[in-house]
Every structure is written in structure tokens, then in C-alpha cells.
Write an enzyme that holds these catalytic residues in place. Structure first.
Site, PDB file in Angstrom:
ATOM      1  N   HIS A 173       0.821  -1.200   0.000  1.00 15.64           N
ATOM      2  CA  HIS A 173       0.000   0.000   0.000  1.00 15.64           C
ATOM      3  C   HIS A 173       0.859   1.256   0.000  1.00 15.64           C
ATOM      4  O   HIS A 173       2.006   1.257   0.419  1.00 15.64           O
ATOM      5  CB  HIS A 173      -0.990   0.011   1.176  1.00 15.64           C
ATOM      6  CG  HIS A 173      -0.459   0.590   2.447  1.00 15.64           C
ATOM      7  ND1 HIS A 173      -0.447   1.940   2.709  1.00 15.64           N
ATOM      8  CD2 HIS A 173       0.073   0.001   3.535  1.00 15.64           C
ATOM      9  CE1 HIS A 173       0.071   2.154   3.906  1.00 15.64           C
ATOM     10  NE2 HIS A 173       0.400   0.990   4.425  1.00 15.64           N
ATOM     11  N   CYS A 174       0.251   2.328  -0.505  1.00 11.49           N
ATOM     12  CA  CYS A 174       0.841   3.667  -0.464  1.00 11.49           C
ATOM     13  C   CYS A 174      -0.267   4.591   0.044  1.00 11.49           C
ATOM     14  O   CYS A 174      -1.174   4.137   0.731  1.00 11.49           O
ATOM     15  CB  CYS A 174       1.365   4.078  -1.844  1.00 11.49           C
ATOM     16  SG  CYS A 174       0.095   4.134  -3.128  1.00 11.49           S
ATOM     17  N   ARG A 175      -0.215   5.856  -0.278  1.00 16.86           N
ATOM     18  CA  ARG A 175      -1.252   6.767   0.204  1.00 16.86           C
ATOM     19  C   ARG A 175      -2.569   6.575  -0.544  1.00 16.86           C
ATOM     20  O   ARG A 175      -3.612   6.411   0.045  1.00 16.86           O
ATOM     21  CB  ARG A 175      -0.796   8.226   0.102  1.00 16.86           C
ATOM     22  CG  ARG A 175      -1.823   9.213   0.708  1.00 16.86           C
ATOM     23  CD  ARG A 175      -1.449  10.664   0.511  1.00 16.86           C
ATOM     24  NE  ARG A 175      -1.289  11.032  -0.884  1.00 16.86           N
ATOM     25  CZ  ARG A 175      -2.287  11.273  -1.730  1.00 16.86           C
ATOM     26  NH1 ARG A 175      -3.530  11.164  -1.350  1.00 16.86           N
ATOM     27  NH2 ARG A 175      -2.041  11.613  -2.977  1.00 16.86           N
TER      28      ARG A 175
END
Length: 176
Positions: free
Chosen positions: A60-62
Site C-alpha cells: 500500500h501507499c497513500r
């Protein structure tokens, strides 16, 4: 190879069954806000494999854009099933799932650059309008710097902001 995206709820269920959540954002982003229990492996420092003991990995990232744009690289970093958290930590929060925040950490460097650059452009425009037209050069200088940063990957403003007193403390996150 493309990684499948999964919803925050499906990710939560997989994590409960032993999947490992991996945050690929930079250290300053992870220090300020993170999903409890997520492992941190910044994409910019990802060399080779992500050592995990889970039966699956969820990256995941933002917002999900960074993970989607680097899906092939992320897929090659694991030797098990791998997924992308659809919508990133933003979607995780929107789903009402827990996040750990440390507001004592400075804003992410890119947000600081955006605030500083935007402020200087507005200041240059205002001073150019009300004081002296030569102040328009400040806005032009900042714009040229942003173009240079985008073209080369070197951001002088970020380097300068990194020296600011609020950015000098280590960005080690509190245990979540």
C-alpha cells in the site's frame, strides 16, 4: 506481471489470516501516519526482495497510485501471492479501519515543498502587482525550479527544507 487490487475490508481479512501489509511510502510519510502492524519498505529503497513470513503480501501507499505504477517491480520483490490495497491508506481510513498518527512528526516533505512553492508564487505575484513588477521574477524562479525538479529528480527546495529545524529530528515512528 500485474498485481490484483483488493478492498480494504478484504485486505483486513487477509491480514487476519496471516498476510503481511507492506507500506511502500517514504519514511517521513510512514512516520506521520501508518496502518498499525504494517511493515515499512520504502519504494525508493526497495532493492531485491521484501523479506516477509506471510502467505501473502499486500502493498500500500497513500492513494494506490504509487503501488499500481510499480506493480511489476513489487511483484518481483516477493515469492508469494501479492496484492495492492485499492485506494491505499486513504481508502483504509475511509473504510473506518484503524490508523496510527503521530502529529509530532513533520509534514511529509512533498507537502512542505508544495506549501513553500505555492506561497512563494503567490508572494511573487502579490509583490509584483502591488510593489514592483520585478517581483514577478520570484514566481518565475520558483516555477523554473519546479520544472527542473520534475525533469531531473533533484529538488533544491526539498534539500533546503530538510535542513529546517522541524525536520532535523529523526522520523522514527512510535510503535503502533
Amino acid at each position: 506481471m500485474s498485481l490484483a487490487t483488493i478492498s480494504p475490508q478484504k485486505a483486513k481479512d487477509l491480514i487476519a489470516k496471516g498476510a503481511v501489509l507492506v507500506d511502500i511510502r517514504e519514511a517521513d510519510e510512514h512516520a506521520r501516519e501508518r496502518i498499525p502492524g504494517a511493515h515499512h519498505h520504502a519504494l525508493s529503497r526497495l532493492n531485491g526482495s521484501v523479506g516477509t513470513s506471510g502467505n501473502a503480501v499486500i502493498f500500500h501507499c497513500r492513494s494506490g497510485q504509487r503501488t499500481a505504477g510499480n506493480a511489476q517491480r513489487l511483484a518481483s520483490a516477493v515469492a508469494c501471492d501479492a496484492y495492492i490495497l485499492e485506494g491505499g491508506i486513504d481508502a483504509w481510513k475511509k473504510a473506518g479501519l484503524p490508523v496510527a498518527q503521530d502529529k509530532s512528526q513533520p509534514l511529509e516533505m512533498m507537502r512542505q515543498v508544495q506549501i513553500a512553492a505555492g506561497s512563494l508564487v503567490v508572494l511573487g505575484a502579490l509583490l509584483g502587482t502591488f510593489v514592483n513588477p520585478w517581483f514577478y521574477a520570484l514566481s518565475a524562479f520558483v516555477g523554473a525550479g519546479l520544472i527542473f525538479a520534475g525533469a531531473t529528480g533533484f529538488c533544491g527546495m526539498a534539500r533546503l527544507l530538510a535542513l529546517a529545524p522541524w525536520n532535523r529530528k529523526p522520523a522514527a515512528p512510535a510503535k503502533a
